[in-house]
Design an enzyme around this catalytic site. Structure first.
Site, PDB file in Angstrom:
ATOM      1  N   MET A   1      -3.309  -6.498  -1.937  1.00  0.00           N
ATOM      2  CA  MET A   1      -2.692  -7.130  -0.762  1.00  0.00           C
ATOM      3  C   MET A   1      -3.605  -8.194  -0.158  1.00  0.00           C
ATOM      4  O   MET A   1      -3.182  -8.944   0.712  1.00  0.00           O
ATOM      5  CB  MET A   1      -2.340  -6.068   0.283  1.00  0.00           C
ATOM      6  CG  MET A   1      -3.510  -5.261   0.772  1.00  0.00           C
ATOM      7  SD  MET A   1      -2.937  -3.774   1.600  1.00  0.00           S
ATOM      8  CE  MET A   1      -4.479  -2.890   1.815  1.00  0.00           C
TER       9      MET A   1
ATOM     10  N   HIS B   1      -4.720   1.218   9.347  1.00  0.00           N
ATOM     11  CA  HIS B   1      -5.779   2.038   9.952  1.00  0.00           C
ATOM     12  C   HIS B   1      -6.981   2.209   9.013  1.00  0.00           C
ATOM     13  O   HIS B   1      -8.022   2.716   9.422  1.00  0.00           O
ATOM     14  CB  HIS B   1      -5.243   3.401  10.416  1.00  0.00           C
ATOM     15  CG  HIS B   1      -4.861   4.348   9.317  1.00  0.00           C
ATOM     16  ND1 HIS B   1      -3.670   5.024   9.295  1.00  0.00           N
ATOM     17  CD2 HIS B   1      -5.512   4.737   8.193  1.00  0.00           C
ATOM     18  CE1 HIS B   1      -3.616   5.791   8.226  1.00  0.00           C
ATOM     19  NE2 HIS B   1      -4.723   5.629   7.531  1.00  0.00           N
TER      20      HIS B   1
ATOM     21  N   ASP C   1       1.061  -1.606  -4.729  1.00  0.00           N
ATOM     22  CA  ASP C   1      -0.227  -0.929  -4.488  1.00  0.00           C
ATOM     23  C   ASP C   1      -1.188  -1.361  -5.588  1.00  0.00           C
ATOM     24  O   ASP C   1      -0.829  -2.168  -6.476  1.00  0.00           O
ATOM     25  CB  ASP C   1      -0.042   0.609  -4.477  1.00  0.00           C
ATOM     26  CG  ASP C   1      -1.106   1.322  -3.632  1.00  0.00           C
ATOM     27  OD1 ASP C   1      -2.305   1.202  -3.979  1.00  0.00           O
ATOM     28  OD2 ASP C   1      -0.753   1.981  -2.648  1.00  0.00           O
TER      29      ASP C   1
ATOM     30  N   GLY D   1       0.852  -1.196   0.000  1.00  0.00           N
ATOM     31  CA  GLY D   1       0.000   0.000   0.000  1.00  0.00           C
ATOM     32  C   GLY D   1       0.880   1.235   0.000  1.00  0.00           C
ATOM     33  O   GLY D   1       0.619   2.207   0.701  1.00  0.00           O
TER      34      GLY D   1
HETATM   35  C1  LIG Z   1      -3.662   5.799   3.488  1.00  0.00           C
HETATM   36  S1  LIG Z   1      -2.836   5.305   2.020  1.00  0.00           S
HETATM   37  C2  LIG Z   1      -1.163   5.143   2.605  1.00  0.00           C
HETATM   38  C3  LIG Z   1      -0.163   5.270   1.498  1.00  0.00           C
HETATM   39  C4  LIG Z   1       1.303   5.193   1.946  1.00  0.00           C
HETATM   40  N1  LIG Z   1       1.609   3.948   2.612  1.00  0.00           N
HETATM   41  C5  LIG Z   1       1.663   6.362   2.827  1.00  0.00           C
HETATM   42  O1  LIG Z   1       2.002   6.154   3.992  1.00  0.00           O
HETATM   43  O2  LIG Z   1       1.613   7.498   2.341  1.00  0.00           O
HETATM   44  C6  LIG Z   1      -3.343   3.608   1.832  1.00  0.00           C
HETATM   45  C7  LIG Z   1      -2.832   2.950   0.572  1.00  0.00           C
HETATM   46  O3  LIG Z   1      -3.355   1.613   0.500  1.00  0.00           O
HETATM   47  C8  LIG Z   1      -3.590   1.325  -0.867  1.00  0.00           C
HETATM   48  N2  LIG Z   1      -4.514   0.192  -1.005  1.00  0.00           N
HETATM   49  C9  LIG Z   1      -5.851   0.167  -0.782  1.00  0.00           C
HETATM   50  N3  LIG Z   1      -6.342  -1.057  -1.036  1.00  0.00           N
HETATM   51  C10 LIG Z   1      -5.289  -1.827  -1.432  1.00  0.00           C
HETATM   52  C11 LIG Z   1      -5.166  -3.189  -1.830  1.00  0.00           C
HETATM   53  N4  LIG Z   1      -6.221  -3.998  -1.852  1.00  0.00           N
HETATM   54  N5  LIG Z   1      -3.941  -3.646  -2.168  1.00  0.00           N
HETATM   55  C12 LIG Z   1      -2.855  -2.830  -2.140  1.00  0.00           C
HETATM   56  N6  LIG Z   1      -2.911  -1.527  -1.757  1.00  0.00           N
HETATM   57  C13 LIG Z   1      -4.120  -1.034  -1.410  1.00  0.00           C
HETATM   58  C14 LIG Z   1      -4.160   2.631  -1.393  1.00  0.00           C
HETATM   59  O4  LIG Z   1      -4.136   2.715  -2.803  1.00  0.00           O
HETATM   60  C15 LIG Z   1      -3.259   3.648  -0.700  1.00  0.00           C
HETATM   61  O5  LIG Z   1      -2.131   3.956  -1.478  1.00  0.00           O
END
Ligand SMILES: C[S@@+](CC[C@H](N)C(=O)[O-])C[C@H]1O[C@@H](n2cnc3c(N)ncnc32)[C@H](O)[C@@H]1O
Length: 316
Positions: A238, A255, A217, A194
């Site tokens: 994921m 979170h 991601d 992510g």
């Molecule tokens: C709150 S953001 C955090 C991004 C980064 N880790 C940061 O700290 O800036 C959550 C991330 O989870 C990713 N995400 C959501 N569902 C996902 C999935 N099923 N598989 C992989 N990534 C996912 C979103 O695209 C997003 O980039």
């Protein structure tokens, strides 16, 4: 006795007057956010930064290409908010407005533009319905899909979201590599699960160049992520499969999800790392500090934002 009653009346009158002032702040609570957004859109922090010395109203207005009266009112408000300052020579930057320039290393401008975007503001109107038990999250109720589905269908919002996240990731990862370098000892590959546009894993690889980084991601997110030396972008979910690495890094990801989903994500991370030496590194926001601490207030604000966007709350 009579003087005691009069004193109590005066106190309650003063309290009520103070309470009215507080309520006016809620009546116009949106204003500081909107005016800061306006300043970013007008590029006021950038213009003042590039000018190097304080600017008069006339000079600033001519640089922006706008009439002076409205600009004067905007600046008067933002000076009162301590976003900018007024010196005898004209308007000048503060530590706050420097964080609103577009190219500063620690710029938070994109985060402000994300938080003030109408797509992110709409779900706030669904908050009471969610508290009363509506099955759809406020974001989903406002837009008919979840945040990630909306991002997949709206590249502009997705970019805004990832750029906004990157503001915080830059600062967060710098603090981690400086404050806890031992966490990365002995690792040769790290998968950022992510990882958004790859900002955090780029910071890790820059600090520890022997580490090969994988930014993992959703496909629509990594397809728009900038290329970076030492970082491979991999698209997927994921919940299906996490790419193999010595360590899985989860920053501000858990979170977003309810406990059962977090368990699924952590199981996939466990499958991705060596069973004997593997590591899962979790970085997340907590609500900490004293009751009157500014940081605690920010944590609580973030918790409310999570309530409208995703399923989980911040922990202490
Ligand atoms: C709150 S953001 C955090 C991004 C980064 N880790 C940061 O700290 O800036 C959550 C991330 O989870 C990713 N995400 C959501 N569902 C996902 C999935 N099923 N598989 C992989 N990534 C996912 C979103 O695209 C997003 O980039």
């Amino acid at each position: 006795m009579a003087s005691e009653i009069i004193k109590q009346k005066i106190n309650s009158k003063e309290e009520e007057e103070a309470a009215k002032v507080e309520i006016w702040k809620y009546v116009h609570g949106f204003t500081p956010m909107a005016v800061v957004k306006c300043a970013i859109e007008l590029r006021i922090p950038d213009i003042l930064e590039n000018h190097k010395t304080p600017m008069t109203l006339a000079k600033l207005a001519s640089e922006i290409g706008c009439p002076q009266p409205s600009l004067h009112r905007i600046m008067r408000f933002l000076i009162h908010q301590k976003v900018f300052q007024e010196t005898p020579a004209g308007y000048a930057q503060t530590a706050v407005s420097r964080l609103l320039t577009s190219h500063a290393k620690n710029s938070m401008a994109d985060l402000v533009l994300l938080g003030t975007n109408p797509v992110i503001l709409a779900p706030w109107h669904k908050l009471s319905g969610w508290v009363l038990g509506n099955k759809d999250l406020p974001f989903d109720a406002a837009h008919g899909t979840d945040l990630w589905g909306f991002g997949a269908a709206n590249p502009e919002l997705s970019k805004l979201f990832n750029d906004g996240m990157a503001c915080d990731a830059r600062v967060g990862v710098a603090a981690i590599v400086e404050g806890c370098p031992e966490v990365f000892e002995g690792l040769t590959t790290v998968v950022d699960v992510g990882g958004g546009n790859g900002t955090a894993i780029r910071g890790v690889v820059e600090a520890f160049p022997w580490i090969k980084g994988i930014n993992f991601d959703l496909p629509h997110v990594v397809s728009a992520a900038p290329a970076s030396t030492g970082v491979e972008h991999v698209g997927g979910s994921m919940f299906d499969l996490v790419p193999k690495a010595d360590a899985a890094y989860l920053m501000k990801v858990l979170h977003d999800w309810a406990d059962e989903e977090c368990i699924e994500i952590l199981k996939k991370c466990k499958e991705a790392i060596p069973q004997d030496t593997g590591k899962v590194i979790v970085v997340d926001i907590i609500i900490g500090g004293e009751e009157d601490d500014d940081l605690k207030g920010v944590g609580l604000l973030c918790d409310m934002a999570m309530m409208i966007l995703t399923r989980l709350m911040f922990t202490t």
